[in-house]
Enzyme design. Structure first.
Site, mmCIF file in Angstrom:
data_model
loop_
_atom_site.group_PDB
_atom_site.id
_atom_site.type_symbol
_atom_site.label_atom_id
_atom_site.label_comp_id
_atom_site.label_asym_id
_atom_site.label_seq_id
_atom_site.Cartn_x
_atom_site.Cartn_y
_atom_site.Cartn_z
ATOM 1 C CE LYS A 1 -3.020 0.517 3.501
ATOM 2 N NZ LYS A 1 -2.902 1.803 4.216
ATOM 3 C CB SER A 2 3.798 2.280 2.022
ATOM 4 O OG SER A 2 3.191 2.171 3.281
ATOM 5 N NE ARG B 1 -5.529 7.892 11.328
ATOM 6 C CZ ARG B 1 -4.795 7.128 10.534
ATOM 7 N NH1 ARG B 1 -5.311 6.640 9.433
ATOM 8 N NH2 ARG B 1 -3.550 6.858 10.850
ATOM 9 C CB SER C 1 5.126 9.708 11.856
ATOM 10 O OG SER C 1 4.266 9.848 10.735
ATOM 11 C CD GLN D 1 0.498 8.086 7.456
ATOM 12 O OE1 GLN D 1 -0.054 8.870 8.231
ATOM 13 N NE2 GLN D 1 -0.099 6.999 7.023
ATOM 14 C CG ASP E 1 0.670 -0.117 9.378
ATOM 15 O OD1 ASP E 1 0.297 0.715 10.220
ATOM 16 O OD2 ASP E 1 1.080 0.200 8.242
ATOM 17 C CE LYS F 1 -0.239 3.878 13.152
ATOM 18 N NZ LYS F 1 0.498 4.626 12.144
ATOM 19 N NE ARG G 1 -5.065 -0.358 13.227
ATOM 20 C CZ ARG G 1 -4.412 -0.182 12.078
ATOM 21 N NH1 ARG G 1 -3.093 -0.131 12.068
ATOM 22 N NH2 ARG G 1 -5.070 -0.101 10.945
ATOM 23 N NE ARG H 1 -2.637 -2.140 8.293
ATOM 24 C CZ ARG H 1 -2.357 -2.501 7.033
ATOM 25 N NH1 ARG H 1 -2.488 -3.757 6.661
ATOM 26 N NH2 ARG H 1 -1.963 -1.607 6.144
HETATM 27 C C1 S3P Z 1 2.582 4.733 6.346
HETATM 28 C C2 S3P Z 1 3.140 5.062 7.552
HETATM 29 C C3 S3P Z 1 2.611 4.590 8.843
HETATM 30 C C4 S3P Z 1 1.661 3.417 8.674
HETATM 31 C C5 S3P Z 1 0.682 3.642 7.564
HETATM 32 C C6 S3P Z 1 1.403 3.846 6.244
HETATM 33 C C7 S3P Z 1 3.175 5.266 5.105
HETATM 34 O O1 S3P Z 1 1.904 5.652 9.464
HETATM 35 O O2 S3P Z 1 0.968 3.182 9.874
HETATM 36 O O3 S3P Z 1 -0.191 2.538 7.430
HETATM 37 O O4 S3P Z 1 2.837 4.774 4.001
HETATM 38 O O5 S3P Z 1 4.003 6.186 5.202
HETATM 39 P P1 S3P Z 1 2.622 6.700 10.463
HETATM 40 O O6 S3P Z 1 3.586 7.475 9.682
HETATM 41 O O7 S3P Z 1 1.494 7.532 11.006
HETATM 42 O O8 S3P Z 1 3.263 5.842 11.514
#
Ligand code: S3P
Length: 437
Positions: free
Chosen positions: A25-26, A126, A170, A172, A318, A345, A349, A391
């Site tokens: 996914k990422s 969020r 993080s 993200q 995750d 999340k 969770r 999940r």
């Molecule tokens: C992700 C980073 C993670 C992960 C998310 C996907 C990404 O989040 O939990 O499912 O693709 O960069 P965080 O950066 O909030 O930890």
């Protein structure tokens, strides 16, 4: 959206055979984002056709990027260059996807137009201040109500590079700042408190952008360009994790997961399961488009409870819902701490998993930043509320491999965000799961 999709998972299954889980996914999100900004045609194979990455795809189409209709994970993106995006005619809807919202925020603050980003009920709860604040320091303007979506991103702002020490681990937030940094004057640097997934850095480099990684400091200079390339998306280790735990806890299980991404910033789940005594073999390790992949063979094992080392938390972030199922089937106590991020999340969770596990007769005590779980030989059955968290739904589906009664798991529609076809694939290898709406 049908909130009443239910999974019914029955005792008596096991996991045997060979499967390929859907694309990461990422990496799929990033292939669209960076392909859109590149010069030339990017070809993507193995793309995850799940709702989250499809929402990213739709967002870029809405901003004028020609992207072909994905077919069996293959698509092409005719990149419009760093300054070729166009204002969308309406607010951009990103569904359940935190990654889309946080990464797009960084990328869009540097465009010449305003854009509004919206999400579903879960995404609207969020925290976005974690990207709004550092981006504001770079000169961006993002309007929100108390740091939550919808976000109104004001375009036409000149950004200046800066160095940001991330307050939490993080990927993200790191990626959001680096994407803004592509457009900022001078150098943008982020310093991570602990390593997190590095797909943004790797893919930028694969598209010809210089990124300097010195320990936990990652930097780039604004004003460069991206060049189209071929991107092969590996199987998602976060999706493989359900089968890794399932095969570990089931009797007589032997499953091989083909072509799974084993980037070292993502393999915490393997390390944690190994510490618990799992039987996991990595076969055929190789590189695929800048990312390491392997076939992962997992067989039944007697798991034991452990104290999870904190450095592994961001590397398995995750995978905790399903790791809690492993802990529930392990001998002795498993203790997790340093994982407060799990509370923000797609659902909380820690709480949602503790509620579900208690219902199955497991001792599970949530703490502020983790949980303590005492394993048992057999799990009970009952009705679990997944709270729309993909999940959580898939993790509890695997619990039936050690339960003596049926699990009825509610609110499972969002499994399509990350793992379309989960029920079919799991059934194919022996899990006794069905869906009903
Ligand atoms: C992700 C980073 C993670 C992960 C998310 C996907 C990404 O989040 O939990 O499912 O693709 O960069 P965080 O950066 O909030 O930890």
């Amino acid at each position: 959206m049908t909130e009443n999709l239910t999974f019914i998972s029955k005792p008596g299954g096991t996991l045997q055979g060979e499967i390929q889980v859907p694309g990461d996914k990422s990496v799929s999100h990033r292939s669209i984002m960076l392909g859109a900004l590149a010069k030339g045609r990017t070809e993507v194979s193995g793309f995850l056709q799940g709702e989250d990455s499809l929402n990213t795809l739709r967002a870029f189409r809405a901003m004028g990027v020609p992207i072909s209709e994905p077919q069996d994970g293959y698509l092409t993106i005719d990149g419009v260059g760093m300054h070729g995006l166009k204002a969308p005619s309406e607010p951009v809807y990103l569904g359940n996807s935190g990654t889309s919202m946080r990464l797009l925020s960084g990328l869009l603050v540097a465009q010449s137009f305003d854009v509004q980003l919206q999400g579903d009920e879960s995404l609207t709860r969020r925290p976005m201040k974690r990207v709004i604040d550092p981006l504001a320091e770079m000169g961006a303007v993002i309007e929100s109500r108390e740091g939550k979506p919808p976000l109104l991103i004001r375009g036409g702002k000149a950004l200046k590079g800066f160095e940001y020490r991330l307050p939490m681990a993080s990927a993200q937030v790191k990626s959001s700042i680096l994407l803004a940094g592509l457009y900022a004057q001078g150098e943008t640097a982020v310093i991570e408190p602990a390593p997190t997934r590095d797909h943004t850095e790797r893919m930028l480099q694969a598209l010809g952008y210089e990124v300097v990684c010195e320990g936990r400091r990652i930097s780039l200079k604004g004003g460069g360009t991206l060049t189209a390339t071929k991107i092969e998306v590996p199987g998602d280790i976060s999706s493989a994790a359900f089968f890794m735990v399932g095969a570990s806890i089931a009797k007589e299980a032997d499953i091989t997961l083909k072509r799974v991404g084993v980037n070292p910033t993502r393999t915490g789940v393997i390390d944690i399961l190994n510490l618990m005594g799992a039987d996991i073999e990595l076969l055929n390790e190789r590189m695929l488009g800048g990312e390491p992949v392997a076939d992962i063979r997992v067989r039944s094992a007697d798991l034991k409870g452990i104290t999870i080392p904190e450095y592994l938390v961001p590397l398995a972030i995750d995978e905790f819902p399903v790791l809690f199922i492993a802990a529930a089937c392990a001998e002795g106590e498993t203790v997790l701490s340093g994982a407060e991020e799990l509370r923000v999340k797609e659902s909380d969770r820690i709480q949602v998993m503790a509620d579900g596990l208690q219902l199955l007769g497991v001792q599970a005590k949530p703490t502020a930043d983790g949980i303590r779980i005492t394993g048992c030989q057999r799990l009970g059955g009952g009705e679990i509320n997944s709270h729309g968290d993909h999940r959580i739904a898939m993790a509890f589906s695997m619990a039936s491999l050690r339960s003596y009664a049926e699990l009825v798991i509610r609110d499972c529609e969002n499994v399509n965000t990350s793992f379309p076809g989960f029920v079919e694939l799991a059934t194919q290898v022996g899990l006794r799961v069905e869906q009903s709406s």
